[in-house]
Design an enzyme around this catalytic site. Structure first.
Site: not given
Length: 483
Positions: A145, A78
């Site tokens: 994350e 991400d």
């Protein structure tokens, strides 16, 4: 963006170009994940996904390297979605508009996603390159994350066989990381109390144009926090009878807020004095932050008179608490000179249905430092009549000064570039601390290319540093010792 694939190392930039073309903000990684899985299957590589969406890809050792220790290359999928107010961009649908600017690659009006897209591109390039010599290899790509470390929290024991983990989520060439801060989110809620508006004129007050940045690695740089600047001015305006209808600022708890705004009602008799106060504070802020915030703007504009206002009690308690809320560096490390030990970021303020929501991210290299700021934050907001809940706590990564892989990375760097890298502890949340719960014996290290302005529009990655990152990654893989 096609010009990125002309850069060297070609494989990394080709993958990064592909990554930029597929939307992948936190919690919306599915499209990019699907592409990675399909690509790996097409390469004949073993690939699987776990229950939380982490991708694990295995590549056999090259001939003659079968007896080397198995290595896990790791990145997160991400990216942080941040755009300038004048940039129309849907991070769930639109590709990143990346381009070359001298020695840097950046994006128009948005975050670039070099954090951690460049590390991810490096991992995929290693899988694709048939010329690199390496032992048994696994690539671990984790989900979410940036907003909760969901992938790292959900990683199960037994899925990976590697003994060494190379994390690619660092952002400074010449620095190798052997530890990181832990963190926790503070979620604060004030029950929203509204009353009918009184006589006066409506205004919108904005603080904008700040640099923002990563709430960990940039927290010591003295940059302005738009939320703190806005509430400081609003508190100064209270004696003029200025009333607050709505307030918002920042979008992510792990990004230093660049913009904040408030909708106000100003008594007609106080309008001139209020405008003068705004001008005075604009000058104060520009003077105080001249070295770090060249584009800081305080903007006051007329708008329709609001129909509802926050009650005077709520406004006073809210502004008092936000003005007093700790923000920035709380303590520098005694053990590691120049490194922030404990910090907190007043990242988000939102006026929602039924509540005013505030979110801070507290970081510390030591648990007691984090707990101290938790206590401070809870006590402050409890006194102000708000609830305060702490969620998403994650541990730090304690340094191992005897790490064999750290010694290998340092010697590889010196061999390649003729100088020793700085061994550092980063004031940010790497996933390595969480990995230790499922894989306590992993020997871990983190390195990556130079990235500036992560988590803010203007984020950029240094092209020559990407070349050095690739050289270091390849050299380390070739030098991994036997089991």
């Amino acid at each position: 963006m096609a010009q990125l694939s002309s850069l060297s190392p070609k494989l990394i930039w080709q993958f990064f170009e592909q990554i930029c073309s597929i939307p992948h903000p936190s919690k919306h990684e599915a499209k990019l994940s699907a592409w990675i899985v399909q690509w790996a299957q097409g390469e004949g590589l073993a690939v699987k996904q776990d229950a939380v969406g982490n991708i694990i890809i295995k590549k056999p050792a090259t001939t003659g390297m079968e007896n080397r220790k198995a290595v896990v290359l790791q990145a997160h999928i991400d990216m942080v979605p941040q755009a300038n107010a004048d940039t129309q961009h849907d991070f769930t649908k639109d590709p990143i508009d990346a381009y070359i600017d001298g020695e840097w690659v950046t994006a128009r009006g948005t975050t670039l996603g070099a954090d951690n897209g460049m590390g991810m591109a490096g991992c995929l390039a290693v899988l694709a390159d048939k010329t690199i010599k390496h032992g048994p290899l696994e690539v671990l790509l984790t989900t979410d994350e940036e907003t909760g470390m969901t992938g790292a929290f959900g990683l199960e024991a037994g899925w990976l066989e590697g003994e060494i983990l190379l994390n690619t989520d660092s952002e400074e060439d010449g620095e190798v990381y052997m530890g990181c801060a832990g963190g926790v989110d503070a979620n604060i809620r004030f029950p929203l109390e509204l009353v009918a508006a009184t006589e006066g004129e409506g205004f919108e007050l904005q603080v904008k144009g700040l640099r923002g940045g990563h709430s960990g690695v940039d927290i010591h740089r003295g940059r302005g926090n738009a939320n703190k600047l806005l509430v400081r001015l609003l508190k100064a305006a209270e004696p003029l009878g200025v009333r607050l209808a709505e307030i918002s600022g920042g979008t992510l708890r792990n990004a230093i807020p660049r913009e904040a705004r408030a909708t106000l009602l100003v008594p007609t008799a106080s309008v001139s004095e209020f405008k003068a106060l705004v001008d005075r504070y604009a000058g104060i802020y520009q003077s105080e932050l001249a070295a770090t915030e060249a584009n800081l703007t305080v903007l006051l504009s007329g708008r329709d008179t609001p129909a509802k206002l926050m009650s005077e009690s709520l406004q006073t308690r809210l502004l008092d608490a936000l003005v007093a809320c700790p923000n920035g560096v709380m303590r520098m490390s005694d053990a590691i000179p120049g490194v922030t030990e404990t910090s907190t970021n007043l990242g988000v303020i939102k006026t929602l249905e039924g509540e005013v929501y505030v979110q801070c991210l507290i970081r510390s290299l030591i648990d007691s430092g984090r707990e101290s700021v938790e206590q401070m934050t809870r006590s402050l907001f409890s006194l102000a009549g708000a609830s305060c809940e702490f969620t998403g706590a994650y541990p730090g990564w304690a340094p191992n000064v005897d790490s064999p892989v750290m010694a290998l990375v340092r010697s590889s760097y010196q061999t390649l570039f003729g100088e020793m890298p700085n061994v550092m502890v980063i004031h940010a949340g790497l996933e390595c601390g969480l990995f230790k719960s499922a894989y306590p014996d992993w020997d871990m290290v983190s390195f990556g290319p130079t990235i500036r302005g992560a988590h803010a529009p203007g984020e950029k990655v240094h092209i020559p540093a990407v070349e050095r990152f690739w050289q270091l990654l390849v050299h380390v893989l070739e030098q991994i010792p036997a089991k």
